[in-house]
Design a protein around this motif. Structure first.
Motif, PDB file in Angstrom:
ATOM      1  N   GLU A   1       0.861  -1.186   0.000  1.00 44.84           N
ATOM      2  CA  GLU A   1       0.000   0.000   0.000  1.00 44.84           C
ATOM      3  C   GLU A   1       0.894   1.231   0.000  1.00 44.84           C
ATOM      4  N   MET A   2       0.384   2.302  -0.538  1.00 45.12           N
ATOM      5  CA  MET A   2       1.195   3.521  -0.609  1.00 45.12           C
ATOM      6  C   MET A   2       0.288   4.744  -0.546  1.00 45.12           C
ATOM      7  N   ILE A   3       0.861   5.840  -0.077  1.00 47.73           N
ATOM      8  CA  ILE A   3       0.185   7.129  -0.087  1.00 47.73           C
ATOM      9  C   ILE A   3       0.988   8.052  -0.986  1.00 47.73           C
ATOM     10  N   LEU A   4       0.309   8.595  -1.990  1.00 46.45           N
ATOM     11  CA  LEU A   4       0.957   9.472  -2.962  1.00 46.45           C
ATOM     12  C   LEU A   4       0.478  10.900  -2.787  1.00 46.45           C
ATOM     13  N   ARG A   5       1.414  11.846  -2.986  1.00 42.28           N
ATOM     14  CA  ARG A   5       1.028  13.259  -3.024  1.00 42.28           C
ATOM     15  C   ARG A   5       0.492  13.541  -4.426  1.00 42.28           C
ATOM     16  N   GLU A   6      -0.729  14.011  -4.500  1.00 41.32           N
ATOM     17  CA  GLU A   6      -1.402  14.111  -5.792  1.00 41.32           C
ATOM     18  C   GLU A   6      -0.716  15.068  -6.755  1.00 41.32           C
ATOM     19  N   GLU A   7      -0.136  16.145  -6.237  1.00 39.33           N
ATOM     20  CA  GLU A   7       0.393  17.179  -7.124  1.00 39.33           C
ATOM     21  C   GLU A   7       1.603  16.707  -7.931  1.00 39.33           C
ATOM     22  N   ASP A   8       2.394  15.769  -7.379  1.00 38.90           N
ATOM     23  CA  ASP A   8       3.581  15.339  -8.116  1.00 38.90           C
ATOM     24  C   ASP A   8       3.834  13.828  -8.039  1.00 38.90           C
ATOM     25  N   GLY A   9       2.949  13.072  -7.379  1.00 37.68           N
ATOM     26  CA  GLY A   9       3.102  11.627  -7.316  1.00 37.68           C
ATOM     27  C   GLY A   9       4.169  11.130  -6.364  1.00 37.68           C
ATOM     28  N   THR A  10       4.694  12.011  -5.512  1.00 38.15           N
ATOM     29  CA  THR A  10       5.720  11.592  -4.547  1.00 38.15           C
ATOM     30  C   THR A  10       5.165  10.553  -3.581  1.00 38.15           C
ATOM     31  N   ILE A  11       5.955   9.513  -3.326  1.00 37.66           N
ATOM     32  CA  ILE A  11       5.554   8.512  -2.339  1.00 37.66           C
ATOM     33  C   ILE A  11       5.802   9.056  -0.939  1.00 37.66           C
ATOM     34  N   GLU A  12       4.737   9.203  -0.167  1.00 41.87           N
ATOM     35  CA  GLU A  12       4.852   9.680   1.209  1.00 41.87           C
ATOM     36  C   GLU A  12       4.754   8.529   2.207  1.00 41.87           C
ATOM     37  N   TYR A  13       4.247   7.405   1.743  1.00 48.60           N
ATOM     38  CA  TYR A  13       4.138   6.215   2.599  1.00 48.60           C
ATOM     39  C   TYR A  13       4.156   4.995   1.700  1.00 48.60           C
ATOM     40  N   LEU A  14       4.914   3.991   2.105  1.00 49.50           N
ATOM     41  CA  LEU A  14       4.978   2.737   1.343  1.00 49.50           C
ATOM     42  C   LEU A  14       5.254   1.602   2.316  1.00 49.50           C
ATOM     43  N   LYS A  15       4.507   0.530   2.164  1.00 54.98           N
ATOM     44  CA  LYS A  15       4.752  -0.663   2.968  1.00 54.98           C
ATOM     45  C   LYS A  15       4.441  -1.865   2.093  1.00 54.98           C
ATOM     46  N   THR A  16       5.382  -2.800   2.008  1.00 56.81           N
ATOM     47  CA  THR A  16       5.212  -3.913   1.075  1.00 56.81           C
ATOM     48  C   THR A  16       5.457  -5.245   1.763  1.00 56.81           C
ATOM     49  N   TYR A  17       4.992  -6.290   1.101  1.00 51.96           N
ATOM     50  CA  TYR A  17       5.102  -7.677   1.575  1.00 51.96           C
ATOM     51  C   TYR A  17       5.466  -8.529   0.379  1.00 51.96           C
ATOM     52  N   ARG A  18       6.492  -9.352   0.526  1.00 47.29           N
ATOM     53  CA  ARG A  18       6.890 -10.228  -0.572  1.00 47.29           C
ATOM     54  C   ARG A  18       6.105 -11.536  -0.506  1.00 47.29           C
ATOM     55  N   LEU A  19       5.403 -11.845  -1.580  1.00 50.60           N
ATOM     56  CA  LEU A  19       4.639 -13.078  -1.643  1.00 50.60           C
ATOM     57  C   LEU A  19       5.579 -14.265  -1.812  1.00 50.60           C
ATOM     58  N   SER A  20       5.239 -15.379  -1.178  1.00 52.12           N
ATOM     59  CA  SER A  20       6.021 -16.596  -1.379  1.00 52.12           C
ATOM     60  C   SER A  20       5.678 -17.191  -2.742  1.00 52.12           C
ATOM     61  N   ALA A  21       6.473 -18.158  -3.176  1.00 44.04           N
ATOM     62  CA  ALA A  21       6.202 -18.827  -4.453  1.00 44.04           C
ATOM     63  C   ALA A  21       4.845 -19.521  -4.418  1.00 44.04           C
ATOM     64  N   ALA A  22       4.509 -20.154  -3.276  1.00 38.88           N
ATOM     65  CA  ALA A  22       3.220 -20.841  -3.167  1.00 38.88           C
ATOM     66  C   ALA A  22       2.062 -19.839  -3.216  1.00 38.88           C
ATOM     67  N   GLN A  23       2.213 -18.698  -2.547  1.00 39.25           N
ATOM     68  CA  GLN A  23       1.153 -17.691  -2.579  1.00 39.25           C
ATOM     69  C   GLN A  23       0.966 -17.139  -3.992  1.00 39.25           C
ATOM     70  N   THR A  24       2.070 -16.953  -4.690  1.00 39.86           N
ATOM     71  CA  THR A  24       1.983 -16.477  -6.070  1.00 39.86           C
ATOM     72  C   THR A  24       1.281 -17.502  -6.952  1.00 39.86           C
ATOM     73  N   ARG A  25       1.645 -18.779  -6.790  1.00 39.31           N
ATOM     74  CA  ARG A  25       1.006 -19.820  -7.610  1.00 39.31           C
ATOM     75  C   ARG A  25      -0.499 -19.873  -7.348  1.00 39.31           C
ATOM     76  N   ARG A  26      -0.905 -19.752  -6.109  1.00 41.43           N
ATOM     77  CA  ARG A  26      -2.338 -19.779  -5.804  1.00 41.43           C
ATOM     78  C   ARG A  26      -3.058 -18.603  -6.465  1.00 41.43           C
ATOM     79  N   ALA A  27      -2.470 -17.439  -6.350  1.00 37.22           N
ATOM     80  CA  ALA A  27      -3.100 -16.257  -6.948  1.00 37.22           C
ATOM     81  C   ALA A  27      -3.123 -16.358  -8.468  1.00 37.22           C
ATOM     82  N   TYR A  28      -2.042 -16.860  -9.035  1.00 38.26           N
ATOM     83  CA  TYR A  28      -1.974 -17.012 -10.494  1.00 38.26           C
ATOM     84  C   TYR A  28      -3.043 -17.991 -10.986  1.00 38.26           C
TER      85      TYR A  28
END
Length: 393
Positions: free
Chosen positions: A312-339
């Protein structure tokens, strides 16, 4: 981009720069610095001391409806009004949120929505759970046509319940130690977390003071299985090139060489080590508009042959600057299920069409669905026959 509709975009680090990494064991933590801090967006942590949380995604909190269930140790409160930011810090920390229930010896908290407006310029969000909930909701409705292979439950309730597992940061002592000994820079607003030189997570905030306060609580966040899976790998080595003596004849030359090394290192990290997230196309959907900022959640392409992240991320609308970002790396099994879900859904849940698109047989597709944990979507007798035919081949 309308709220909820997905668009394709790329994540960049405009306005941010990377500092040299700090290494502990096979953890490599790369500081993210922000030279221009505007101070009009601040974050504070709100703790939940409960054993479990139930988040009502629709309707009233205590009414029947779609729920998200997880251990949620804390939320974040964002404020985007300069005059209110400092004044409301203490009230944000102690303000009651949701309803606490006692279930035997356990404490359970019922929260209303992943993102909740609490004041004119104040929003409470549940970090990373917002992104994970969006991931779990992919194709959540199940088949829209009553194909004969699907069970009654799949046709009536879709994928409910949809479950994924993750690992809390405190489960790995080396990660706790890496965060403890980490030296925070003056302008640091975030960090890229690598284990065995694979990007595990990215965390970026708008203000250095907020990052300093939320550095240690990263132990309470959840991570992919990579956090534990690569625990036995060897230590990573410091990376970097050396100063060329022929270019240095004064202190000014030395400063220029050091600056060049930093730039080369940052470019390498952004384009290569973090190249599976930075600069790649993601499918992003707008969740909330908060004054001059937009809150979005995203997921990468879900190709099994590539690394995949959600966040998820929060962007400043006027220029698209990332003000907040938090990520999670999916495992291979999670990716296969989603795919797999993505392919079946794209075929209108018609197994013959989906199998043809995947260049496999209908029986093998059903076996793959069972192995991925989606066997409950199929009628038991249909699945049993498919497994039997597939085994005899």
């Amino acid at each position: 981009m309308g709220r909820g509709s997905a668009v394709t975009k790329r994540i960049g680090l405009q306005g941010l720069r990377l500092a040299p990494a700090q290494v502990y064991g096979n953890f490599r933590l790369v500081p993210v610095l922000r030279d221009t801090v505007r101070g009009d967006l601040r974050f504070a942590r709100r703790t939940y001391p409960d054993d479990l949380a139930v988040v009502a995604l629709e309707g009233e909190p205590m009414a029947p409806g779609l729920k998200y269930v997880s251990y949620i140790p804390h939320g974040m409160v964002m404020s985007w009004d300069k005059q209110q930011v400092e004044a409301v810090v203490e009230t944000r920390l102690v303000k009651p949120d949701g309803k606490q229930l006692k279930v035997g010896p356990f404490s359970l908290r019922v929260l209303h929505r992943m993102v909740r407006r609490e004041d004119r310029h104040q929003l409470r969000l549940l970090p990373l759970h917002l992104a994970m909930e969006g991931f779990l909701a992919l194709q959540f409705g199940g088949p829209e046509i009553a194909w004969q292979e699907y069970s009654r439950e799949a046709l009536s309730t879709g994928l409910s319940p949809r479950v994924e597992q993750s690992v809390p940061g405190w489960a790995n002592a080396a990660f706790a130690e890496a965060l403890r000994v980490f030296e925070i820079h003056e302008q640091q607003v975030g960090v890229l977390i690598f284990r065995a030189d694979l990007l595990m997570s990215a965390f970026i905030l708008a203000h250095p003071d907020d990052y300093r306060a939320l550095h240690r609580p990263m132990l309470e966040d959840f991570y992919g299985e990579l956090l534990l899976q690569y625990g036995f790998l060897e230590e990573v080595s410091p990376l970097g090139s050396s100063i060329e003596p022929g270019r240095v004849s004064s202190l000014g030359d030395l400063r220029a060489e050091v600056a060049r090394l930093h730039q080369d290192w940052a470019a390498f990290v952004q384009s290569c080590m973090a190249g599976g997230l930075m600069g790649v196309e993601v499918s992003a959907s707008r969740v909330y508009e908060a004054g001059p900022f937009t809150l979005e959640r995203f997921v990468t392409g879900l190709q099994p042959s590539e690394e995949n992240h959600l966040g998820e991320m929060i962007l400043r609308e006027e220029d698209g600057t990332i003000e907040y970002l938090k990520t999670y790396r999916l495992s291979a099994a999670q990716t296969r299920r989603a795919y797999l879900l993505k392919q079946v859904s794209a075929a209108g849940w018609n197994l013959e069409d989906a199998a043809r698109n995947l260049r496999t047989s209908r029986d093998e597709l059903m076996v793959r669905m069972r192995n991925a944990g989606f066997g409950y979507l199929l009628k038991p007798e249909v699945l049993s026959q498919a497994v039997s035919r597939h085994t005899r081949r």
